[in-house]
Each structure stands twice: as structure tokens, then as C-alpha cells.
Design a protein around this motif. Structure first.
Motif, mmCIF file in Angstrom:
data_model
loop_
_atom_site.group_PDB
_atom_site.id
_atom_site.type_symbol
_atom_site.label_atom_id
_atom_site.label_comp_id
_atom_site.label_asym_id
_atom_site.label_seq_id
_atom_site.Cartn_x
_atom_site.Cartn_y
_atom_site.Cartn_z
ATOM 1 N N GLU A 251 12.712 14.004 21.301
ATOM 2 C CA GLU A 251 12.838 13.412 19.968
ATOM 3 C C GLU A 251 12.726 11.895 20.063
ATOM 4 O O GLU A 251 13.299 11.268 20.956
ATOM 5 C CB GLU A 251 14.178 13.794 19.348
ATOM 6 C CG GLU A 251 14.342 13.318 17.915
ATOM 7 C CD GLU A 251 15.624 13.799 17.279
ATOM 8 O OE1 GLU A 251 15.964 13.309 16.184
ATOM 9 O OE2 GLU A 251 16.300 14.650 17.888
ATOM 10 N N GLY A 252 11.969 11.310 19.164
ATOM 11 C CA GLY A 252 11.759 9.870 19.175
ATOM 12 C C GLY A 252 10.514 9.516 18.389
ATOM 13 O O GLY A 252 9.905 10.362 17.733
ATOM 14 N N LYS A 253 10.126 8.235 18.472
ATOM 15 C CA LYS A 253 8.933 7.777 17.770
ATOM 16 C C LYS A 253 8.500 6.435 18.347
ATOM 17 O O LYS A 253 9.274 5.751 19.021
ATOM 18 C CB LYS A 253 9.188 7.632 16.272
ATOM 19 C CG LYS A 253 10.235 6.585 15.917
ATOM 20 C CD LYS A 253 10.433 6.464 14.410
ATOM 21 C CE LYS A 253 11.483 5.394 14.081
ATOM 22 N NZ LYS A 253 11.679 5.240 12.622
ATOM 23 N N SER A 254 7.263 6.067 18.063
ATOM 24 C CA SER A 254 6.769 4.733 18.395
ATOM 25 C C SER A 254 6.921 3.821 17.187
ATOM 26 O O SER A 254 6.716 4.251 16.049
ATOM 27 C CB SER A 254 5.288 4.794 18.797
ATOM 28 O OG SER A 254 5.129 5.409 20.055
ATOM 29 N N ASN A 269 5.858 2.065 22.441
ATOM 30 C CA ASN A 269 7.218 2.343 22.895
ATOM 31 C C ASN A 269 7.583 3.771 22.493
ATOM 32 O O ASN A 269 6.990 4.360 21.591
ATOM 33 C CB ASN A 269 8.210 1.338 22.303
ATOM 34 C CG ASN A 269 8.223 1.372 20.780
ATOM 35 O OD1 ASN A 269 7.275 1.813 20.127
ATOM 36 N ND2 ASN A 269 9.303 0.897 20.182
ATOM 37 N N TYR A 270 8.544 4.352 23.190
ATOM 38 C CA TYR A 270 9.021 5.691 22.825
ATOM 39 C C TYR A 270 10.401 5.874 23.433
ATOM 40 O O TYR A 270 10.546 6.265 24.585
ATOM 41 C CB TYR A 270 8.070 6.775 23.325
ATOM 42 C CG TYR A 270 8.249 8.089 22.586
ATOM 43 C CD1 TYR A 270 7.511 8.352 21.435
ATOM 44 C CD2 TYR A 270 9.172 9.040 23.022
ATOM 45 C CE1 TYR A 270 7.682 9.532 20.739
ATOM 46 C CE2 TYR A 270 9.349 10.222 22.327
ATOM 47 C CZ TYR A 270 8.603 10.466 21.192
ATOM 48 O OH TYR A 270 8.778 11.641 20.483
ATOM 49 N N GLY A 271 11.420 5.537 22.637
ATOM 50 C CA GLY A 271 12.762 5.486 23.176
ATOM 51 C C GLY A 271 12.985 4.182 23.908
ATOM 52 O O GLY A 271 12.056 3.428 24.192
ATOM 53 N N ARG A 288 4.108 10.561 28.093
ATOM 54 C CA ARG A 288 5.304 9.708 28.126
ATOM 55 C C ARG A 288 5.573 9.281 29.564
ATOM 56 O O ARG A 288 5.505 10.088 30.495
ATOM 57 C CB ARG A 288 6.504 10.458 27.565
ATOM 58 C CG ARG A 288 7.790 9.645 27.453
ATOM 59 C CD ARG A 288 8.864 10.452 26.746
ATOM 60 N NE ARG A 288 10.116 9.724 26.628
ATOM 61 C CZ ARG A 288 11.100 9.761 27.538
ATOM 62 N NH1 ARG A 288 10.952 10.503 28.636
ATOM 63 N NH2 ARG A 288 12.212 9.081 27.360
ATOM 64 N N ARG A 294 15.937 -0.007 30.591
ATOM 65 C CA ARG A 294 15.418 -0.218 29.243
ATOM 66 C C ARG A 294 14.276 -1.243 29.226
ATOM 67 O O ARG A 294 14.263 -2.197 29.968
ATOM 68 C CB ARG A 294 16.557 -0.665 28.315
ATOM 69 C CG ARG A 294 17.541 0.444 28.014
ATOM 70 C CD ARG A 294 18.642 0.003 27.069
ATOM 71 N NE ARG A 294 19.515 -0.996 27.670
ATOM 72 C CZ ARG A 294 20.616 -1.470 27.082
ATOM 73 N NH1 ARG A 294 20.975 -1.025 25.878
ATOM 74 N NH2 ARG A 294 21.351 -2.381 27.694
#
Length: 603
Positions: A251-254, A269-271, A288, A294
């Protein structure tokens, strides 16, 4: 019909003329533009010598954007409600298979675009759209005007103030749709507007829209559900398709996208501790890549197309192989920069300047130079204040240095045949050295026939031997040449047929046809001696989508059948004459790929 002018970084060529005769010279010129996190200044640094060339006072701390051409850098000052145009001082004039350079002092152009809180700033085909969040309005201007010191703007109203974006796309505008219930939320999609302001087609849904980038002839917007992928549709109107995130992704998004240069892909980006590589043309479009900690910032390499770079909060810079989809090298570079705290705190940013990856170190007041090949630190440059945002312009190439040519360009009497260099008469003309009275009108019949674009051969690797051949005899690597021609050859028109006064463009196999009549020619003069001729034809009838003007350049200056040519097309005659970075190139359709390769290598 539109003419793509895209780019990766321009492979500029630096020229230094002293007024004395000199041979052609191979030189390197790179400039870094660095804004301060707290102060309203932009520093310009010679990336080769490490010296500060200029410091410009602006109105507020700025985010920096470089143009595809490399001729301009824009300082977007959100809190000061203004965008300031800066002339980089590096400009190149391309003639298809060679380029000339002008290198001057960097300067503020005097052009400023005013509005209430500029944020998203997007270039497409040489036009910039500045979206002012607190107005919900974008102001669009041409780079040519900004470099000339004025920027007449065209306004596009999105309907309500919001954190939005507008992209000028040929004769259309792609406009974010505000959230209907609360405009303070992110937009919900993209609508296509004609130049009359009327919507064309349905809203392309894109919940939580944030992030936009172009790679090759593909444009993408990031959404909570995936990407909106934009390509040219029938007649040049944009075609928008939704590319959903793969089920295999967590689960996530750019929310941030960068377009690849030389290779067609997107990096997002993704997370907090991952990036995603996206190739819309592949069945498995998303890959991914997990990071050790980070993410702080990431950038693509416009010179070595295979690589991108990611900086993480542990102070390390990572080389990302975008083909392999993995981190291949890492380097401890700075003290840690934690991602805890405010999102806008000063943290490192990345740019690529030739053979170096450059990373700002705001709290230490310096730039770190990393050798892009060995991936080892190769020096530091001290910068006053808190260096933050950074962009790079420049490149490597040949500077032409014949004093006789310079004299001739400045109006001294003389015959072109008397120039003291080794070219024969025909090669002189090919290289751009001729007298005005040698130029003669030409008819469209000089370009009659069926022609194929060479761009697909660059994309599929057919021209790799040509790039390798150029590298053996030139001063750039094969990858650098490939990136250079990626800008120059790019086009959607894979085939052009010319019969009598009729020109038919085939975009993705769909014909667009119009009739054309001669509109004369223009001689383009460059400061360092070379000149070129554009033979211009204006539309007299035919499909509305066909361009109003077409301009041929084939290194010939009098009636003669072309063996290949570069073509520029669009609706603004004067603006086309300013286009020097993108020159779609065509060879006879009767030639095989192998024959085209042989022609290019023999040339």
C-alpha cells in the motif's frame, strides 16, 4: 501536429575566441546554479574550476528549475510570489550532426512572472506553465520570450484555488481538477482544455493528484491509484490512459516523479524508504526498490542514462541501476540528515554535471563532487550560506576557433573561398560557411518522396554502431552521443510523404495531410561563425491538425534533391526559427536500417 522538443541535458560546446587564429578545441563547460535555503540569492558556480561566477539577488528563497535547452534557469519563489528567469550563459546551436556553442556570463534576464504563491512549474515543448495555488490560475510563457527579457503570459483558469498543475500540450492544456468539496485537498483528476477554454472529452480521474514528469514523448501524472499516462492521440490531441499500481506493490503511492533521459521510464517515491521504477510500456510496469533508510532526494542521470541516484538520511549517496532495478554502489558522503522535523528543513539535493554527481550539504555550507564512474568523492566546493536547491547545465564538445571566420561574421570583406581551413567548397557549405548570394530559393520538389524517421532506430538500438563510431572519433562516450541524439531525433511523426505540394505526416500510422507553398527562407547566423538556412513553406489548405509552417534544413543552400533532412514544424514561424535542440531527421523510406547505418557512418 506538434513538434517535440524534449530533452535531456543539452550537450553544450564551449567556445573561447581571442581574435587570433586557432584550431578547433575540445573543452568542457559546466555550471551549477545553487539557491540558499534561507536567503534570497542564487549562486552560479563553475563546476570545472570550482569558482563562483556570479551571485544574483532575488526576492525570496527559491526552488530552481533548468530548462530542457539548458539556456535558462528559473527561480520559483513561492513566498515572494514571483518566478525569476536567469540566462545560464551556455547555449548551443545544433545542425543535426554537429553543434556550435555560445558561452557568455550568466545574467538575470529581467523577466519575472508574478502571481499569488507559485508552486508547480512545468515545461513542455519550450513553454513553461507556472501554477499559482492561491489563484487557481496558471500563467504560460515561452522560454524564448523569457530569455529576451520579457514574458508575455497566457492564463489558464482551473476553476478554483488549489494545489494544482497545468501543462501546455500542443494546442491543448492539461489542467488539474480541484476537489469539489474541499479545494484544500489534492486535485481529483486532469481535464483537457482547448485553447478556447472549452473542455475536450471527459475528466481523467486521478485522486490525490500530485507529481508530474515527462520522459521521451510520454507525460505522466501521479495519483493515489496509479499514473495517468499521456501520449499524443489522433490529430495531436492528448490521449490519457490510467495505469493502475501493480497488485504486488505494498500500500502506498507516488507523489513525486522524475522522467528518465535517454531511456524512457519514470522514477518516483513510494513510501518513506523506497523508490519505484515505472515503464508504462512493460506488462510489469512497476518495480519497487527498497532503500536502507528513509529517502531524502533522488535524481536521474541525463548523461549515463542507465543510472539514477538516491540520497538517504544516513548521509549516503546510492547509485541505482534502472535497468537492473537495484542499488549497485553506495558512498558515505555527509553527516546524517534526519527526515524527522519539518518537510522543508534544509537537506541535501542532487544534480549531475558531466562526470560528477554533485550533492549539496546545506548544514556544512559545501557541495560534494562524486566521480560518476568510480563513485568516489572527488572534491568539495565551499558555498556561502546554506546551499540547498541545485541544477546543472553544460557539457563537453568542440569549439570552432578560426579567426578568419570570426572576421567574416563581423562584416569584414572577403570571399568565402579564401578562408584558411581545409574544407573544400561543398564541405564549407555543409559546415555552415557561405555567402548570402550563394543561397537560392528551393521548391518543395527538392524533398519529394517517402521518408522515414530515424528516431525508432535510435530507440531500438539499431544506431548503436553509429554512436560507437562517433565515440571512437569524437570526444564523448557512446552513451553521451545517444543521449544527445535522443533529444535531436525525437518525434511522433514516423513517416512523411511529399508529393507535389502535398505533405502527409503519419503519427502512429494515422495520416495528417496539407498543401504547402514556399514562404521563402531564413539565414540563421551564429556568433561563432557557422550559419544555416531554413527553407520555409506555409500551409495553403488541408487538415486543420496539420502545422501551419514546415521548415527544412538539409545543409544545402540551393536547389538540389535532398538525401536526408531535418524538419521543424508548428504554427509560429518565428518561434520555429529559435528551435535548435530538436530536429527530427528523415531518410528515404526505401533505405533499409542497415543502409541508413552505413550512410551515417560514412558521413
Amino acid at each position: 501536429m506538434k513538434r517535440l522538443a524534449l530533452g535531456t541535458s543539452a550537450l553544450a560546446l564551449m567556445a573561447c575566441f581571442s581574435g587570433l587564429a586557432m584550431a578547433d578545441e575540445h573543452v568542457t563547460a559546466w555550471r551549477l546554479f545553487v539557491s540558499d535555503h534561507a536567503e534570497p540569492v542564487v549562486h552560479v558556480i563553475d563546476a570545472v574550476e570550482g569558482e563562483t561566477l556570479a551571485t544574483f539577488d532575488i526576492k525570496g528563497p527559491a526552488s530552481l528549475y533548468r530548462s530542457d535547452s539548458g539556456e535558462a534557469v528559473y527561480a520559483v519563489q513561492g513566498d515572494a510570489d514571483v518566478v525569476t528567469a536567469i540566462k545560464t550563459g551556455i547555449a548551443f546551436h545544433d545542425h543535426g550532426d554537429h553543434a556550435d556553442i555560445d558561452v557568455e556570463d550568466p545574467a538575470l534576464t529581467g523577466a519575472e512572472i508574478m502571481g499569488d504563491y507559485p508552486v508547480h512549474f512545468v515545461e513542455h515543448d519550450g513553454h513553461w506553465a507556472t501554477f499559482f495555488d492561491k489563484e487557481g490560475v496558471a500563467r504560460i510563457f515561452s522560454e524564448r520570450d523569457a530569455l529576451a527579457g520579457h514574458a508575455e503570459t497566457r492564463e489558464v483558469d482551473s476553476g478554483a484555488p488549489h494545489h494544482g498543475v497545468v501543462v501546455s500540450y500542443g494546442n491543448y492544456d492539461l489542467v488539474s481538477e480541484p476537489h469539489p468539496e474541499d479545494p484544500s485537498n489534492l486535485p481529483i483528476g486532469i481535464k483537457t482544455l482547448g485553447r478556447d477554454g472549452n473542455q475536450v472529452g471527459d475528466l481523467a480521474e486521478c485522486p490525490d493528484l500530485h507529481g508530474e514528469a515527462a520522459s521521451g514523448n510520454v507525460l505522466a501524472f501521479a495519483c493515489a491509484t496509479g499514473l495517468l499516462v499521456v501520449t499524443s492521440g489522433s490529430g495531436g490531441a492528448p490521449s490519457i490512459e490510467h495505469l493502475a499500481y501493480a497488485d504486488t506493490l505494498p500500500e502506498g503511492k507516488s507523489t513525486t516523479l522524475i522522467g528518465g533521459r535517454g531511456l524512457q521510464y519514470f522514477l518516483g517515491n513510494y513510501g518513506a524508504d523506497a523508490v519505484v521504477l515505472i515503464d508504462p510500456s512493460e506488462e510489469n510496469a512497476f518495480r519497487r526498490v527498497e532503500l536502507p533508510t528513509r529517502r531524502v532526494h533522488f535524481a536521474v542521470d541525463p548523461v549515463r542514462a542507465r543510472f539514477a541516484y538516491v540520497f538517504t538520511e544516513d548521509g549516503r549517496l546510492h547509485q541505482l541501476d534502472v535497468i537492473g532495478g537495484e542499488i549497485t554502489k553506495s558512498l558515505a558522503l555527509t553527516e546524517p540528515y534526519s527526515m524527522d522535523g519539518h518537510w522543508s528543513d534544509p537537506r541535501p539535493r542532487i544534480a549531475v554535471a558531466g562526470e560528477h554527481v554533485v550533492v549539496t550539504d546545506p548544514l556544512a555550507g559545501k557541495l560534494h563532487l562524486v566521480d560518476a564512474v568510480t563513485f568516489e568523492e572527488d572534491g568539495e566546493i565551499d558555498v556561502e550560506g546554506t546551499p540547498f536547491n541545485i541544477v546543472a547545465v553544460g557539457g563537453t564538445g568542440t569549439a570552432h576557433g578560426h579567426a578568419e571566420r570570426e572576421e567574416h561574421d563581423h562584416g569584414h570583406e572577403g570571399d568565402a573561398h579564401d578562408h584558411a581551413h581545409s574544407h573544400d567548397h561543398d564541405d564549407q557549405i555543409y559546415q555552415g560557411y557561405f555567402e548570402d548570394d550563394q543561397v537560392k530559393e528551393r521548391g518543395l520538389s527538392d524533398w519529394a518522396g517517402d521518408w522515414q524517421s530515424v528516431y525508432p532506430y535510435l530507440q531500438d538500438g539499431t544506431l548503436d554502431p553509429v554512436m560507437a563510431h562517433k565515440a571512437e572519433h569524437g570526444d564523448k562516450s557512446a552513451d553521451e552521443y545517444r543521449a544527445y541524439y535522443e533529444i535531436g531525433y525525437r518525434t511522433d511523426a514516423g513517416r512523411i510523404a511529399i508529393d507535389g505540394d502535398t505533405v502527409t505526416f503519419y503519427e502512429q500510422g494515422e495520416p495528417i495531410e496539407a498543401r504547402y507553398a514556399s514562404d521563402g527562407y531564413e539565414i540563421l547566423t551564429y556568433e561563432k561563425g557557422n550559419r544555416g538556412v531554413r527553407f520555409i513553406f506555409e500551409k495553403t489548405g488541408g487538415d486543420e491538425a496539420a502545422p501551419r509552417y514546415i521548415q527544412f534544413s538539409d545543409h544545402k543552400i540551393a536547389p538540389e534533391a535532398a538525401d536526408h533532412y531535418h524538419l521543424y514544424w508548428g504554427d509560429d514561424r518565428a518561434a520555429l526559427l529559435e528551435e535548435l535542440t530538436n530536429w527530427p531527421t528523415y531518410y528515404p523510406s526505401s533505405l533499409s536500417a542497415e543502409e541508413i547505418v552505413a550512410e551515417m557512418m560514412a558521413h
